[in-house]
Design a protein around this motif. Structure first.
Motif, PDB file in Angstrom:
ATOM      1  N   GLN A 103       0.816  -1.176  -0.067  1.00  0.00           N
ATOM      2  CA  GLN A 103       0.171   0.002   0.090  1.00  0.00           C
ATOM      3  C   GLN A 103       0.593   1.407  -0.028  1.00  0.00           C
ATOM      4  O   GLN A 103       1.812   1.353   0.799  1.00  0.00           O
ATOM      5  N   ILE A 104       0.688   2.310  -1.096  1.00  0.00           N
ATOM      6  CA  ILE A 104       1.438   3.485  -1.022  1.00  0.00           C
ATOM      7  C   ILE A 104       0.471   4.391  -0.720  1.00  0.00           C
ATOM      8  O   ILE A 104      -0.682   4.549  -0.606  1.00  0.00           O
ATOM      9  N   GLU A 105       0.962   5.584   0.210  1.00  0.00           N
ATOM     10  CA  GLU A 105       0.400   6.668   0.644  1.00  0.00           C
ATOM     11  C   GLU A 105      -0.401   7.263  -0.318  1.00  0.00           C
ATOM     12  O   GLU A 105      -0.336   7.630  -1.358  1.00  0.00           O
ATOM     13  N   GLN A 106      -1.967   7.494  -0.025  1.00  0.00           N
ATOM     14  CA  GLN A 106      -2.983   7.876  -0.843  1.00  0.00           C
ATOM     15  C   GLN A 106      -3.290   9.250  -0.673  1.00  0.00           C
ATOM     16  O   GLN A 106      -4.048   9.687  -1.504  1.00  0.00           O
ATOM     17  N   ALA A 107      -2.831  10.221   0.253  1.00  0.00           N
ATOM     18  CA  ALA A 107      -3.361  11.431   0.383  1.00  0.00           C
ATOM     19  C   ALA A 107      -3.033  12.178  -0.783  1.00  0.00           C
ATOM     20  O   ALA A 107      -3.991  12.999  -1.212  1.00  0.00           O
ATOM     21  N   ASP A 108      -1.914  12.240  -1.489  1.00  0.00           N
ATOM     22  CA  ASP A 108      -1.819  13.190  -2.616  1.00  0.00           C
ATOM     23  C   ASP A 108      -2.825  12.798  -3.753  1.00  0.00           C
ATOM     24  O   ASP A 108      -3.263  13.745  -4.381  1.00  0.00           O
ATOM     25  N   TYR A 109      -3.149  11.580  -3.698  1.00  0.00           N
ATOM     26  CA  TYR A 109      -3.720  11.013  -4.820  1.00  0.00           C
ATOM     27  C   TYR A 109      -5.507  11.297  -4.569  1.00  0.00           C
ATOM     28  O   TYR A 109      -6.477  11.558  -5.335  1.00  0.00           O
ATOM     29  N   GLU A 110      -5.886  11.450  -3.208  1.00  0.00           N
ATOM     30  CA  GLU A 110      -7.250  11.753  -2.728  1.00  0.00           C
ATOM     31  C   GLU A 110      -7.310  13.229  -3.095  1.00  0.00           C
ATOM     32  O   GLU A 110      -8.341  13.878  -3.508  1.00  0.00           O
ATOM     33  N   PHE A 111      -6.323  14.179  -2.814  1.00  0.00           N
ATOM     34  CA  PHE A 111      -6.388  15.567  -2.945  1.00  0.00           C
ATOM     35  C   PHE A 111      -6.677  15.773  -4.347  1.00  0.00           C
ATOM     36  O   PHE A 111      -7.315  16.548  -5.089  1.00  0.00           O
ATOM     37  N   ALA A 112      -5.959  14.919  -5.196  1.00  0.00           N
ATOM     38  CA  ALA A 112      -5.802  15.050  -6.823  1.00  0.00           C
ATOM     39  C   ALA A 112      -7.339  14.714  -7.149  1.00  0.00           C
ATOM     40  O   ALA A 112      -7.869  15.225  -8.181  1.00  0.00           O
ATOM     41  N   ALA A 114     -10.201  14.998  -5.351  1.00  0.00           N
ATOM     42  CA  ALA A 114     -11.032  15.961  -4.906  1.00  0.00           C
ATOM     43  C   ALA A 114     -11.067  17.286  -5.975  1.00  0.00           C
ATOM     44  O   ALA A 114     -12.003  17.585  -6.353  1.00  0.00           O
ATOM     45  N   ARG A 115      -9.817  17.545  -6.507  1.00  0.00           N
ATOM     46  CA  ARG A 115      -9.733  18.680  -7.352  1.00  0.00           C
ATOM     47  C   ARG A 115     -10.326  18.322  -8.823  1.00  0.00           C
ATOM     48  O   ARG A 115     -10.937  19.071  -9.427  1.00  0.00           O
ATOM     49  N   ALA A 116     -10.186  17.094  -9.229  1.00  0.00           N
ATOM     50  CA  ALA A 116     -10.523  16.551 -10.373  1.00  0.00           C
ATOM     51  C   ALA A 116     -12.393  16.640 -10.257  1.00  0.00           C
ATOM     52  O   ALA A 116     -13.102  16.940 -11.193  1.00  0.00           O
ATOM     53  N   GLU A 117     -12.975  16.288  -9.393  1.00  0.00           N
ATOM     54  CA  GLU A 117     -14.337  16.342  -8.980  1.00  0.00           C
ATOM     55  C   GLU A 117     -14.694  17.701  -9.135  1.00  0.00           C
ATOM     56  O   GLU A 117     -15.908  18.083  -9.545  1.00  0.00           O
ATOM     57  N   SER A 118     -14.062  18.733  -8.382  1.00  0.00           N
ATOM     58  CA  SER A 118     -14.617  20.130  -8.543  1.00  0.00           C
ATOM     59  C   SER A 118     -14.369  20.836  -9.927  1.00  0.00           C
ATOM     60  O   SER A 118     -15.503  21.543 -10.297  1.00  0.00           O
ATOM     61  N   GLN A 119     -13.575  20.188 -10.651  1.00  0.00           N
ATOM     62  CA  GLN A 119     -13.358  20.630 -12.126  1.00  0.00           C
ATOM     63  C   GLN A 119     -14.455  20.124 -12.825  1.00  0.00           C
ATOM     64  O   GLN A 119     -15.231  20.740 -13.929  1.00  0.00           O
ATOM     65  N   VAL A 120     -14.801  19.027 -12.572  1.00  0.00           N
ATOM     66  CA  VAL A 120     -16.073  18.247 -13.419  1.00  0.00           C
ATOM     67  C   VAL A 120     -17.483  19.071 -13.083  1.00  0.00           C
ATOM     68  O   VAL A 120     -18.193  19.206 -13.953  1.00  0.00           O
ATOM     69  N   ALA A 121     -17.422  19.517 -11.701  1.00  0.00           N
ATOM     70  CA  ALA A 121     -18.719  20.250 -11.200  1.00  0.00           C
ATOM     71  C   ALA A 121     -18.618  21.749 -12.050  1.00  0.00           C
ATOM     72  O   ALA A 121     -19.788  21.864 -12.422  1.00  0.00           O
ATOM     73  N   ARG A 177      -8.795   8.996 -10.191  1.00  0.00           N
ATOM     74  CA  ARG A 177      -9.382   7.804  -9.672  1.00  0.00           C
ATOM     75  C   ARG A 177      -8.661   6.490  -9.848  1.00  0.00           C
ATOM     76  O   ARG A 177      -8.416   5.750  -8.829  1.00  0.00           O
ATOM     77  N   LEU A 178      -7.966   6.370 -10.949  1.00  0.00           N
ATOM     78  CA  LEU A 178      -7.293   5.502 -11.454  1.00  0.00           C
ATOM     79  C   LEU A 178      -5.858   5.309 -10.597  1.00  0.00           C
ATOM     80  O   LEU A 178      -5.466   4.169 -10.043  1.00  0.00           O
ATOM     81  N   ASN A 179      -5.278   6.508 -10.629  1.00  0.00           N
ATOM     82  CA  ASN A 179      -3.923   6.483  -9.788  1.00  0.00           C
ATOM     83  C   ASN A 179      -4.223   6.195  -8.211  1.00  0.00           C
ATOM     84  O   ASN A 179      -3.332   5.796  -7.728  1.00  0.00           O
ATOM     85  N   LEU A 180      -5.538   6.795  -7.607  1.00  0.00           N
ATOM     86  CA  LEU A 180      -5.628   6.317  -6.438  1.00  0.00           C
ATOM     87  C   LEU A 180      -5.711   4.617  -6.352  1.00  0.00           C
ATOM     88  O   LEU A 180      -5.260   4.141  -5.216  1.00  0.00           O
ATOM     89  N   SER A 181      -6.301   4.086  -7.286  1.00  0.00           N
ATOM     90  CA  SER A 181      -6.624   2.733  -6.996  1.00  0.00           C
ATOM     91  C   SER A 181      -5.269   1.965  -7.344  1.00  0.00           C
ATOM     92  O   SER A 181      -4.813   0.868  -6.796  1.00  0.00           O
ATOM     93  N   ARG A 182      -4.312   2.534  -7.965  1.00  0.00           N
ATOM     94  CA  ARG A 182      -2.996   2.012  -7.984  1.00  0.00           C
ATOM     95  C   ARG A 182      -2.002   1.981  -7.133  1.00  0.00           C
ATOM     96  O   ARG A 182      -0.941   1.552  -6.946  1.00  0.00           O
ATOM     97  N   THR A 183      -2.432   2.749  -5.922  1.00  0.00           N
ATOM     98  CA  THR A 183      -1.683   2.728  -4.667  1.00  0.00           C
ATOM     99  C   THR A 183      -1.649   1.542  -3.921  1.00  0.00           C
ATOM    100  O   THR A 183      -0.953   1.333  -3.100  1.00  0.00           O
ATOM    101  N   ALA A 184      -2.504   0.605  -4.040  1.00  0.00           N
ATOM    102  CA  ALA A 184      -2.486  -0.755  -3.804  1.00  0.00           C
ATOM    103  C   ALA A 184      -2.160  -1.671  -4.757  1.00  0.00           C
ATOM    104  O   ALA A 184      -2.658  -1.683  -5.788  1.00  0.00           O
TER     105      ALA A 184
END
Length: 399
Positions: A103-112, A114-121, A177-184
């Motif tokens: 498991q790789i640290e997920q914080a940076d990818y969770e932030f990314a 969240a920013r992507a969700e904001s851009q979609v909105a 979302r894909l990068n976040l899943s790749r942390t595992a």
């Protein structure tokens, strides 16, 4: 000449004449030897075997080393700090398909994300506003009393740009979302760790190899076969105009034996394919045997797993060959022929095709049923010469 010398001369002459006469009598008076006919040698006595050809399936003996069917490097696709690992993430550890090993640290990818969700909105909002303006512009143009209007006034380019921005924002969200899943990090098969390169607390970059693993559902053994051995087998061959791997009429079964912990163990497998090329150095063909579930423990058995690297001997079941005769190994002459005794009791050389042999027996073709094959020392019989057959004929052909 005085009477004394004359007397001695007569005596010497008489001795010489008498000696010559005696010698002549000895030389000419002995009997002349009569010619005698040499006694004829008896024909050599040979033991024979009456050939009885029969269909036989001859097995092939070979050997090789166990290899995994699939072996891969587990590679990190994202960067980050290793914050966790599974208990199975050790050399020799077993894991399940899709099980998170590192498991790789997920914080940076969770932030990314969240920013992507904001851009979609935001992109959806812009698109909705542009569509609203377009409907309003269409009503205004219709109120002017004409049906034709240019695309710019109806805001079609603006809508197309807003839709493209939304698709780009959604793609960024999918990437996050894909990068976040790749942390595992996991493997796509049930397997075992053969080597690991990272551990908890280590930073990894994209492309870093974290471990090497192999699948445990199937093991394979590459078995070398000579040209003569290939003739005894029905191998699955492949052709470029077939829709699948070329299948033999009957897939050859193989028995693997290996020495482990002082005992001999056995596994069953099958020949599934051959290598893509013939070995350039040894000119042998490699047949690939597969064993299913090599690490499964049999109930009530202490048999060890068929682990990679284990050296095994293999016995491959051969195809049935017609008209095979079994002969003693010493029946074969140095020129690759055997001696047979014909109806006139004469020895005749007969070329044969040796399919297989060991230290005691050989299996050949090229001999007809009922022929008498010399199984004693074949060098005592000369081709075309008469022989005497031992009264104890032996029937042979099958094992």
């Amino acid at each position: 000449m005085t009477p004394k010398w004359r007397k001695h001369w007569f005596r010497a002459t008489a001795v010489v004449l008498i000696g010559g006469a005696v010698a002549y009598g000895i030389l000419t008076g002995k009997p002349t030897p009569e010619p005698q006919v040499a006694p004829a040698l008896a024909p050599p006595t040979v033991d024979v075997l009456v050939a009885q050809p029969s269909p036989q399936a001859l097995s092939v003996e070979t050997q090789g080393s166990v290899e995994p069917l699939r072996e891969i490097n587990l590679v990190s696709q994202v960067a980050g700090l290793v914050v966790g690992r599974a208990p199975a993430f050790e050399v020799g550890g077993f894991f399940q398909a899709e099980e998170a090993l590192v498991q790789i640290e997920q914080a940076d990818y969770e932030f990314a994300m969240a920013r992507a969700e904001s851009q979609v909105a935001s992109a959806r909002q812009v698109l909705a506003e542009e569509r609203g303006r377009a409907r309003q512009a269409q009503r205004e143009w219709r109120d002017l009393g004409t049906d034709e209007a240019n695309d710019l006034f109806l805001r079609k380019p603006q809508i197309a740009a807003a839709e493209a921005s939304l698709r780009a924002a959604q793609a960024d969200l999918s990437s996050a979302r894909l990068n976040l899943s790749r942390t595992a990090i996991s493997a796509p098969f049930n397997g075992r760790i053969s080597e690991k390169m990272v551990d908890e607390g280590q930073y990894v970059a994209p492309g870093t190899v974290i471990a090497r693993a192999y699948a445990t559902d199937v093991a394979q053994v590459r078995l070398p076969l000579t040209d003569r051995q290939v003739t005894l087998l029905d191998l699955p061959l492949s052709y470029d105009n077939s829709g699948d791997q070329g299948q033999a009429s009957q897939v050859p079964m193989v028995t693997l034996n290996a020495q482990f912990a002082g005992r001999l163990w056995t596994w069953k497998g099958r020949i599934v394919r051959t290598d893509a090329s013939i070995d350039l150095n040894s000119r042998v063909v490699y047949a690939v045997a597969e064993v299913l579930r090599p690490f499964a423990k049999e109930e009530g058995s202490e048999r060890p797993p068929l682990a990679p690297g284990l050296f095994v001997s293999a016995t491959i079941s051969g195809r049935e060959i017609p008209d095979v005769v079994t002969l003693p190994r010493n029946a074969l002459r140095t020129d690759g022929s055997v001696m047979v005794v014909d109806a006139q009791q004469r020895a005749q050389a007969r070329p044969v095709d040796v399919l297989q042999s060991d230290g005691r027996q050989m299996w050949v073709t090229g001999i007809s049923a009922g022929e008498r094959v010399v199984v004693s020392d074949p060098t005592v019989a000369v081709a075309g010469a008469p022989v005497t057959v031992n009264a104890n004929e032996v029937a042979g052909g099958a094992n």
